[in-house]
Write a protein that holds these residues in place. Structure first.
Motif, mmCIF file in Angstrom:
data_model
loop_
_atom_site.group_PDB
_atom_site.id
_atom_site.type_symbol
_atom_site.label_atom_id
_atom_site.label_comp_id
_atom_site.label_asym_id
_atom_site.label_seq_id
_atom_site.Cartn_x
_atom_site.Cartn_y
_atom_site.Cartn_z
ATOM 1 N N ASP A 121 48.938 40.504 33.218
ATOM 2 C CA ASP A 121 48.721 40.366 31.775
ATOM 3 C C ASP A 121 47.887 39.150 31.394
ATOM 4 O OD1 ASP A 121 50.361 42.555 31.625
ATOM 5 O OD2 ASP A 121 52.033 41.527 30.660
ATOM 6 N N LEU A 122 48.029 38.065 32.148
ATOM 7 C CA LEU A 122 47.361 36.823 31.738
ATOM 8 C C LEU A 122 45.840 36.967 31.770
ATOM 9 C CD1 LEU A 122 47.552 33.930 30.821
ATOM 10 C CD2 LEU A 122 47.905 33.219 33.204
ATOM 11 N N ALA A 123 45.317 37.582 32.821
ATOM 12 C CA ALA A 123 43.862 37.763 32.889
ATOM 13 C C ALA A 123 43.367 38.606 31.718
ATOM 14 C CB ALA A 123 43.478 38.420 34.212
ATOM 15 N N ASP A 189 46.236 30.819 39.384
ATOM 16 C CA ASP A 189 44.847 30.650 39.829
ATOM 17 C C ASP A 189 44.158 31.999 39.962
ATOM 18 O OD1 ASP A 189 45.270 27.941 39.919
ATOM 19 O OD2 ASP A 189 45.491 27.835 42.103
ATOM 20 N N ALA A 190 44.886 32.990 40.496
ATOM 21 C CA ALA A 190 44.314 34.325 40.652
ATOM 22 C C ALA A 190 44.029 34.958 39.291
ATOM 23 C CB ALA A 190 45.259 35.209 41.460
ATOM 24 N N ALA A 191 44.895 34.684 38.292
ATOM 25 C CA ALA A 191 44.685 35.234 36.953
ATOM 26 C C ALA A 191 43.402 34.689 36.334
ATOM 27 C CB ALA A 191 45.885 34.912 36.058
ATOM 28 N N TRP A 192 43.141 33.405 36.532
ATOM 29 C CA TRP A 192 41.917 32.819 35.975
ATOM 30 C C TRP A 192 40.684 33.418 36.660
ATOM 31 C CZ3 TRP A 192 40.289 30.825 31.780
ATOM 32 C CH2 TRP A 192 39.091 30.104 31.729
ATOM 33 N N ALA A 193 40.760 33.582 37.985
ATOM 34 C CA ALA A 193 39.645 34.192 38.712
ATOM 35 C C ALA A 193 39.430 35.634 38.255
ATOM 36 C CB ALA A 193 39.913 34.138 40.217
ATOM 37 N N ALA A 194 40.523 36.371 38.049
ATOM 38 C CA ALA A 194 40.412 37.763 37.592
ATOM 39 C C ALA A 194 39.815 37.829 36.195
ATOM 40 C CB ALA A 194 41.782 38.433 37.622
ATOM 41 N N ALA A 195 40.201 36.900 35.316
ATOM 42 C CA ALA A 195 39.649 36.882 33.957
ATOM 43 C C ALA A 195 38.144 36.646 33.985
ATOM 44 C CB ALA A 195 40.344 35.814 33.122
ATOM 45 N N ARG A 196 37.712 35.712 34.809
ATOM 46 C CA ARG A 196 36.278 35.435 34.918
ATOM 47 C C ARG A 196 35.530 36.647 35.472
ATOM 48 N NH1 ARG A 196 35.382 30.331 38.340
ATOM 49 N NH2 ARG A 196 33.237 30.673 37.660
ATOM 50 N N ALA A 197 36.129 37.312 36.457
ATOM 51 C CA ALA A 197 35.490 38.495 37.030
ATOM 52 C C ALA A 197 35.385 39.611 35.994
ATOM 53 C CB ALA A 197 36.273 38.972 38.250
ATOM 54 N N LEU A 198 36.461 39.829 35.244
ATOM 55 C CA LEU A 198 36.438 40.884 34.229
ATOM 56 C C LEU A 198 35.420 40.579 33.134
ATOM 57 C CD1 LEU A 198 40.236 41.694 33.938
ATOM 58 C CD2 LEU A 198 38.422 43.291 34.596
ATOM 59 N N TRP A 199 35.302 39.310 32.794
ATOM 60 C CA TRP A 199 34.316 38.948 31.770
ATOM 61 C C TRP A 199 32.898 39.220 32.282
ATOM 62 C CZ3 TRP A 199 34.705 38.509 26.821
ATOM 63 C CH2 TRP A 199 33.677 37.909 26.076
ATOM 64 N N ALA A 200 32.662 38.904 33.550
ATOM 65 C CA ALA A 200 31.350 39.165 34.134
ATOM 66 C C ALA A 200 31.053 40.664 34.197
ATOM 67 C CB ALA A 200 31.269 38.549 35.532
ATOM 68 N N LEU A 201 32.116 41.461 34.280
ATOM 69 C CA LEU A 201 31.963 42.916 34.390
ATOM 70 C C LEU A 201 32.076 43.624 33.041
ATOM 71 C CD1 LEU A 201 34.220 43.524 37.535
ATOM 72 C CD2 LEU A 201 31.714 43.721 37.441
ATOM 73 N N ARG A 202 32.069 42.878 31.952
ATOM 74 C CA ARG A 202 32.385 43.481 30.655
ATOM 75 C C ARG A 202 31.379 44.542 30.231
ATOM 76 N NH1 ARG A 202 30.263 38.541 30.006
ATOM 77 N NH2 ARG A 202 28.793 38.060 28.327
ATOM 78 N N TYR A 203 30.173 44.521 30.774
ATOM 79 C CA TYR A 203 29.188 45.547 30.441
ATOM 80 C C TYR A 203 29.134 46.654 31.499
ATOM 81 C CZ TYR A 203 27.697 41.953 27.159
ATOM 82 O OH TYR A 203 27.679 41.013 26.164
ATOM 83 N N CYS A 204 30.026 46.568 32.468
ATOM 84 C CA CYS A 204 30.119 47.589 33.533
ATOM 85 C C CYS A 204 31.484 48.240 33.416
ATOM 86 C CB CYS A 204 29.926 46.956 34.911
ATOM 87 S SG CYS A 204 28.394 46.031 35.094
ATOM 88 N N ILE A 207 33.368 49.902 36.503
ATOM 89 C CA ILE A 207 33.794 48.953 37.539
ATOM 90 C C ILE A 207 34.924 48.082 37.025
ATOM 91 C CG2 ILE A 207 33.045 47.056 39.020
ATOM 92 C CD1 ILE A 207 30.232 48.249 38.939
ATOM 93 N N ALA A 208 34.815 47.625 35.777
ATOM 94 C CA ALA A 208 35.871 46.796 35.198
ATOM 95 C C ALA A 208 37.191 47.555 35.138
ATOM 96 C CB ALA A 208 35.467 46.322 33.805
ATOM 97 N N GLU A 209 37.119 48.844 34.783
ATOM 98 C CA GLU A 209 38.326 49.665 34.696
ATOM 99 C C GLU A 209 38.971 49.814 36.073
ATOM 100 O OE1 GLU A 209 40.836 51.551 32.002
ATOM 101 O OE2 GLU A 209 38.861 50.719 31.523
ATOM 102 N N GLU A 210 38.133 50.047 37.086
ATOM 103 C CA GLU A 210 38.662 50.181 38.443
ATOM 104 C C GLU A 210 39.274 48.867 38.921
ATOM 105 O OE1 GLU A 210 37.231 51.341 42.989
ATOM 106 O OE2 GLU A 210 35.830 51.545 41.314
ATOM 107 N N PHE A 211 38.617 47.763 38.639
ATOM 108 C CA PHE A 211 39.142 46.444 39.007
ATOM 109 C C PHE A 211 40.510 46.228 38.375
ATOM 110 C CE2 PHE A 211 39.828 41.949 38.336
ATOM 111 C CZ PHE A 211 39.335 41.318 39.467
ATOM 112 N N THR A 212 40.625 46.564 37.086
ATOM 113 C CA THR A 212 41.882 46.371 36.373
ATOM 114 C C THR A 212 42.983 47.258 36.932
ATOM 115 O OG1 THR A 212 40.624 45.848 34.374
ATOM 116 C CG2 THR A 212 42.946 46.355 34.093
#
Length: 232
Positions: A121-123, A189-204, A207-212
């Motif tokens: 949830d945090l990410a 720490d993993a939540a922060w990394a996941a949030a950054r990754a999801l933000w980078a993928l926000r136009y994809c 891929i973002a849905e699969e990651f989540t």
């Protein structure tokens, strides 16, 4: 079920409104219920966030309050889904499925809730907050870190209140091994990394849905292990 990456509602309830909802859950649920166990410790931390916001304890109160509320809304949405016989996210399902199991100890319920809430949830709450405020994750890092400090206090409170006494928790106790298998610091720490990754993928979106979905499933698997029924 709506996509977990769907844009959140524009209006943001107050921290006080979230606290009131958690207090109502606390009053309604049996004390031994696994969700009630997690709700009590999470309520304590959310109340502390509210006190610190009132006392000016955050450099950006609006950002901190929004992050806290968006974070709590993820948990409350899972509660609502379970109460309405809908499927909550995979990370929360073990807790709802095993909430009344007599072989699961209160400490396990609390840590499984913390695992779901921070690990998944945090990410997503960081992304919700960025969309609500029109900012990027980097602009929330200070608030994320300060809320993270309170989450560490959450884990400490869980252990203080629910840990068996030293005479009961022996090295051979299976609970000892479960406690050693999960770390709040690593999860944060993993939540922060996941949030950054999801933000980078926000136009994809795909891929973002699969990651989540994969994140949700992995956190759910860890939660199921944390809730392994143990001998009394």
């Amino acid at each position: 079920m709506a996509s977990p990456l769907a844009r959140p509602a524009a209006s943001v309830p107050s921290v006080d409104a979230v606290v009131a909802r958690m207090r109502a859950l606390d009053a309604a649920l049996p004390a031994r219920d696994g969700v009630a166990v997690f709700n009590r410790v999470y309520l304590t931390v959310t109340e502390e966030v509210g006190r610190r916001l009132d006392a000016g304890g955050f450099p950006d109160p609006r950002a901190a309050g929004t992050l806290d509320v968006r974070f709590a809304q993820r948990y409350l949405a899972a509660v609502d889904a379970a109460g309405e016989d809908r499927r909550p996210p995979a990370c929360w399902r073990p807790l709802f499925q095993l909430r009344r199991h007599p072989g699961v100890r209160p400490l396990q319920f609390a840590l499984a809730g913390v695992n779901a809430h921070i690990g998944h949830d945090l990410a997503l709450a960081v992304i919700d907050t960025c969309r609500t405020l029109g900012c990027e994750p980097a602009e929330l890092e200070d608030e994320f870190d300060r809320v993270g400090e309170l989450l560490v206090a959450l884990e400490e409170r869980v252990r203080e209140e629910l840990m068996p006494g030293p005479d009961l928790l022996q090295i051979a106790d299976p609970l000892t091994h479960l406690l050693g298998s999960w770390s709040l610091e690593r999860a944060r720490d993993a939540a922060w990394a996941a949030a950054r990754a999801l933000w980078a993928l926000r136009y994809c979106a795909g891929i973002a849905e699969e990651f989540t979905e994969r994140l949700d499933a992995a956190v759910g698997f860890a939660g199921r292990m944390l809730l392994t029924p143990l001998p009394g």
